[in-house]
Design an enzyme around this catalytic site. Structure first.
Site, PDB file in Angstrom:
ATOM      1  N   GLU A   1     -13.985 -17.097   0.845  1.00 43.04           N
ATOM      2  CA  GLU A   1     -13.720 -16.518   2.163  1.00 43.04           C
ATOM      3  C   GLU A   1     -12.392 -15.751   2.172  1.00 43.04           C
ATOM      4  O   GLU A   1     -12.280 -14.688   2.792  1.00 43.04           O
ATOM      5  CB  GLU A   1     -13.712 -17.626   3.218  1.00 43.04           C
TER       6      GLU A   1
ATOM      7  N   HIS B   1     -32.292  -6.193   1.891  1.00 37.48           N
ATOM      8  CA  HIS B   1     -32.168  -6.515   3.323  1.00 37.48           C
ATOM      9  C   HIS B   1     -31.950  -8.010   3.535  1.00 37.48           C
ATOM     10  O   HIS B   1     -32.259  -8.538   4.608  1.00 37.48           O
ATOM     11  CB  HIS B   1     -33.404  -6.061   4.104  1.00 37.48           C
TER      12      HIS B   1
END
Length: 463
Positions: free
Chosen positions: A291, A157
């Site tokens: 990216e 998480h």
């Protein structure tokens, strides 16, 4: 002027817009090697079967070799009016050798021709991608061996969960790439049937030796159904599916690199080789390579979706819709090839801040599970009870604002009186990772063994 291919039926040429929408040479020109190889195999077979003269087959083969040299030498003039790679090659062949060129198209259609060419191109590209993924795995495994004992935080998480090692984390991507290579290998195996000789859709009345052309082009066998052979693009879809999963894996790692290189975490650094600056903020170092890998995943998955939508409503056999297959596939696999190379480069370029990694690994009470396991082993109590005791101890540490190992023995005993001073032996991050000795666990000796195993396997593959 009517089109050379169907001038007997059509009295005039196409409208300019029709010519524009119909042309595919801008992208299927990339199939030139495959088209020429398939044509040579077809001509050889026609001659062997006595369908065309051996002398004509020799002239065709010599002409095709010359055309190949012209294309690779940048001397070939591609013409959009000729629509596709097949007719560009055939037209040039006619200019070179005259009438014998017209015999090449005996017992084949552009439908089986393009299916064959495209399969050959996809197969070649799969081999190239597999080699690139192998180099990526080697880069990962080498760094994993180097950092087998470098402690870092493991997350679930995106919250600190348990300490792991950097090497163990990198090996996770080696495993993913291994599955990616397996999917490409499966796709390659299934596509390796030759459509050549299937004709437009119904086969041909000529006595072909399709096993001969299949063998000449390194296919395992000829396709068994002519309708399926010319209308099948499963091989492209399956390859795009494998590419999409591969790109998704690369994107996950790219995302982690982006997070790790942020000043907010500062766990790793990338050099000038794989970062860029800002036109206005002189202090910036942007992880643009990562990216862009993350972004290219959208193009690759989009190509899969696009081709699925093209194919979903097509009745058998061939339809012109299928001309839309190649551009997306070629773009997607080119993007994937670049992304793999970029990720392999970044793996070699990453410099972990080992001190910061180790400090971060101990934050967030990451050794709480080690405490619970110690309670189970030491006092033979059920894990759920140990979990509850540990939770109360974590709460006490949180209230005091200290890590677990900074609580005093007395403070722990206030929660569970049976706890002894031995508990502190399991609360360090180093002890935590060393204890994870189960197969597949993060213990440094496990990581070293797995990294060496992968490097040995990958070296053997490339030998």
């Amino acid at each position: 002027m009517s089109n050379k291919m169907w001038g007997g039926r059509f009295a005039s040429g196409p409208d300019a817009i029709m010519e524009e929408i119909n042309a595919s040479i801008d992208f299927d020109r990339h199939l030139y090697r495959q088209d020429i190889a398939a044509s040579k195999a077809h001509a050889d077979m026609l001659a062997k079967q006595g369908i065309i003269a051996a002398d004509d087959a020799k002239k065709i083969a010599h002409g095709l070799d010359t055309i190949l040299s012209e294309i690779e030498g940048g001397k070939f003039a591609f013409k959009r009016a000729l629509e596709d790679i097949h007719m560009n090659v055939e037209s040039r062949l006619t200019d070179m050798i005259g009438a014998p060129a017209g015999r090449l198209h005996t017992a084949r259609s552009r439908n089986d021709q393009v299916a064959t060419d495209f399969k050959l191109w996809v197969r070649d590209t799969i081999d190239t991608l597999d080699a690139a993924l192998s180099l990526y795995q080697i880069a990962l495994a080498e760094r994993a061996l180097e950092h087998a004992a470098t402690v870092m935080p493991g997350f679930t998480h995106l919250q600190t969960a348990q300490p792991v090692t950097f090497g163990h984390h990198l090996l996770a991507y080696v495993e993913m790439a291994g599955r990616d290579r397996g999917r490409f290998a499966d796709a390659r195996k299934r596509l390796n049937e030759s459509p050549l000789g299937s004709g437009a859709l119904a086969g041909t009345s000529f006595d072909l030796d399709r096993d001969m052309t299949a063998a000449a082009l390194d296919f395992d066998r000829p396709t068994a159904n002519s309708l399926d052979a010319v209308s099948d693009r499963d091989f492209a879809l399956e390859t795009l599916a494998a590419a999409s999963i591969t790109a998704m894996h690369l994107s996950r790692f790219a995302e982690e690199i982006i997070i790790w290189t942020s000043p907010l975490t500062g766990l790793v650094k990338l050099s000038d080789k794989f970062t860029t600056g800002s036109s206005i903020m002189p202090q910036k170092r942007n992880p643009d390579a990562a990216e862009l890998v993350r972004a290219k995943t959208g193009r690759i998955i989009g190509a899969l979706n696009g081709l699925l939508i093209v194919m979903k409503g097509l009745p058998l056999a061939y339809a012109k819709d299928m001309q839309e297959d190649k551009e997306g596939v070629m773009d997607a696999l080119s993007a994937l090839s670049l992304a793999i190379a970029a990720m392999a480069g970044m793996v070699g370029d990453l410099v972990p801040d080992m001190a910061k990694m180790k400090k971060a690994a101990g934050e967030g009470y990451a050794t709480a599970t080690d405490l619970a396991d110690w309670l189970v082993r030491t006092f033979n109590i059920p894990f759920r009870e140990a979990h509850h005791i540990t939770g109360r101890i974590v709460a006490a540490a949180s209230a005091k604002g200290v890590p677990l190992h900074r609580l005093t023995l007395e403070e722990m005993q206030a929660v569970e009186p049976k706890i002894t001073g031995d508990v502190f032996s399991v609360l360090s991050v180093d002890r935590s990772v060393k204890s994870r000795v189960s197969y597949g666990g993060t213990a440094p000796k496990n990581v070293k063994a797995q990294a060496k195993k992968w490097l040995k396997k990958l070296a053997k593959e490339r030998a």
